[in-house]
Design a protein around this motif. Structure first.
Motif, PDB file in Angstrom:
ATOM      1  N   HIS A   6       0.339  -1.287   0.300  1.00  0.00           N
ATOM      2  CA  HIS A   6       0.033   0.234   0.086  1.00  0.00           C
ATOM      3  C   HIS A   6       1.064   1.449  -0.003  1.00  0.00           C
ATOM      4  O   HIS A   6       0.676   2.190  -0.627  1.00  0.00           O
ATOM      5  CB  HIS A   6      -1.091   0.298   1.339  1.00  0.00           C
ATOM      6  CG  HIS A   6      -1.882   1.123   1.125  1.00  0.00           C
ATOM      7  ND1 HIS A   6      -2.203   1.261   2.702  1.00  0.00           N
ATOM      8  CD2 HIS A   6      -2.542   1.422   0.138  1.00  0.00           C
ATOM      9  CE1 HIS A   6      -2.954   2.848   2.265  1.00  0.00           C
ATOM     10  NE2 HIS A   6      -3.322   3.145   0.941  1.00  0.00           N
ATOM     11  N   HIS A  92      -6.114  -3.966  -1.088  1.00  0.00           N
ATOM     12  CA  HIS A  92      -6.247  -4.449   0.730  1.00  0.00           C
ATOM     13  C   HIS A  92      -7.138  -4.486   1.471  1.00  0.00           C
ATOM     14  O   HIS A  92      -7.644  -4.935   3.016  1.00  0.00           O
ATOM     15  CB  HIS A  92      -4.654  -3.235   1.721  1.00  0.00           C
ATOM     16  CG  HIS A  92      -3.553  -4.318   0.920  1.00  0.00           C
ATOM     17  ND1 HIS A  92      -2.593  -4.397   1.752  1.00  0.00           N
ATOM     18  CD2 HIS A  92      -3.153  -3.013  -0.037  1.00  0.00           C
ATOM     19  CE1 HIS A  92      -1.901  -4.470   1.358  1.00  0.00           C
ATOM     20  NE2 HIS A  92      -2.125  -3.680  -0.283  1.00  0.00           N
ATOM     21  N   ARG A 101      -0.611  -4.203   5.693  1.00  0.00           N
ATOM     22  CA  ARG A 101      -0.672  -3.356   4.236  1.00  0.00           C
ATOM     23  C   ARG A 101       0.905  -3.200   3.527  1.00  0.00           C
ATOM     24  O   ARG A 101       0.964  -2.940   2.749  1.00  0.00           O
ATOM     25  CB  ARG A 101      -1.055  -1.774   4.290  1.00  0.00           C
ATOM     26  CG  ARG A 101      -2.403  -2.290   5.086  1.00  0.00           C
ATOM     27  CD  ARG A 101      -3.598  -0.960   5.650  1.00  0.00           C
ATOM     28  NE  ARG A 101      -2.573  -0.348   6.717  1.00  0.00           N
ATOM     29  CZ  ARG A 101      -2.214   0.313   7.729  1.00  0.00           C
ATOM     30  NH1 ARG A 101      -3.243  -0.807   7.530  1.00  0.00           N
ATOM     31  NH2 ARG A 101      -2.102   1.086   8.472  1.00  0.00           N
TER      32      ARG A 101
END
Length: 223
Positions: A6, A92, A101
């Motif tokens: 992420h 996610h 993440r």
């Protein structure tokens, strides 16, 4: 399934902002800054709401459309519309509170291996009587330890790595927001507002240090 990081998703967006010369504009315009962090939060949205969310982002960018069209086109072509990276790869949402993440732990493991590899190389060059057996043994032991931890995490459905209190609290907030969204207690806009604290923190990290690999040292900036 392999997932992208992420933080690196947000980093890719910020790199494009810098490439297109938009940094000052984004940082000095409240609406533009809000829409950029909404972009960075796309991986945390329910996959079926990503298209609507991105359409809202483009509409909100209307006042800066000419200046930001390269940025929105990049995100559209890379992640949304016939994307280079399909949503299953970078979303996610289903993994909130289940898996990290970011892949900082993977990068840290690779860095550790590289460091030890350099040390062993120096020792071998300095002492020709030594063999690579020690290095092979270390790799075997490291692999066994990693697989054992992986199996434990799979069984417990949570990470076994020590986590900072700030990170745990952020995950609790995300988990609660996800539950409220699922139960219909939050609409898309309210859910995005909850996510923005994390994305604002990413923006702070990326603006101060584009090479940073760990966002946990920075407090969220709420807006």
């Amino acid at each position: 399934m392999v997932k992208s990081c992420h933080f690196h998703f947000a980093q890719n967006i910020w790199k494009k902002i810098k490439k297109y010369g938009l940094t000052k504009l984004i940082l000095n315009n409240d609406n533009a800054r809000r829409q950029v962090v909404n972009m960075m939060a796309l991986p945390l949205l329910p996959p079926n709401e990503v298209n609507e969310a991105f359409s809202n982002i483009i509409e909100s960018f209307s006042e800066l459309r000419d200046k930001c069209i390269k940025l929105t086109d990049y995100v559209l072509k890379t992640y949304i519309e016939e994307p280079r990276y399909p949503i299953d790869f970078w979303s996610h949402f289903d993994l909130i509170r289940i898996r990290p993440r970011t892949n900082n732990h993977v990068e840290g493991y690779h860095g550790q291996l590289n460091s030890i590899n350099d040390s062993f190389t120096f020792i071998f060059q300095s002492n020709t009587k030594l063999t690579p057996v020690a290095w092979i043994r270390y790799i075997q032991e490291s692999e066994e330890s990693t697989m054992s931890r992986y199996e434990q995490e799979q069984a417990q459905q949570r990470t076994t790595r020590p986590r900072k209190r700030r990170t745990v609290n952020n995950d609790l907030r995300l988990t609660e927001a996800k539950k409220n969204d699922f139960n219909g207690r939050l609409d898309l806009e309210d859910y995005q507002a909850t996510l923005r604290s994390l994305s604002y923190r990413y923006m702070v990290v990326l603006d101060n240090d584009s090479n940073s690999k760990d966002d946990d040292e920075y407090e969220p900036k709420i807006s």
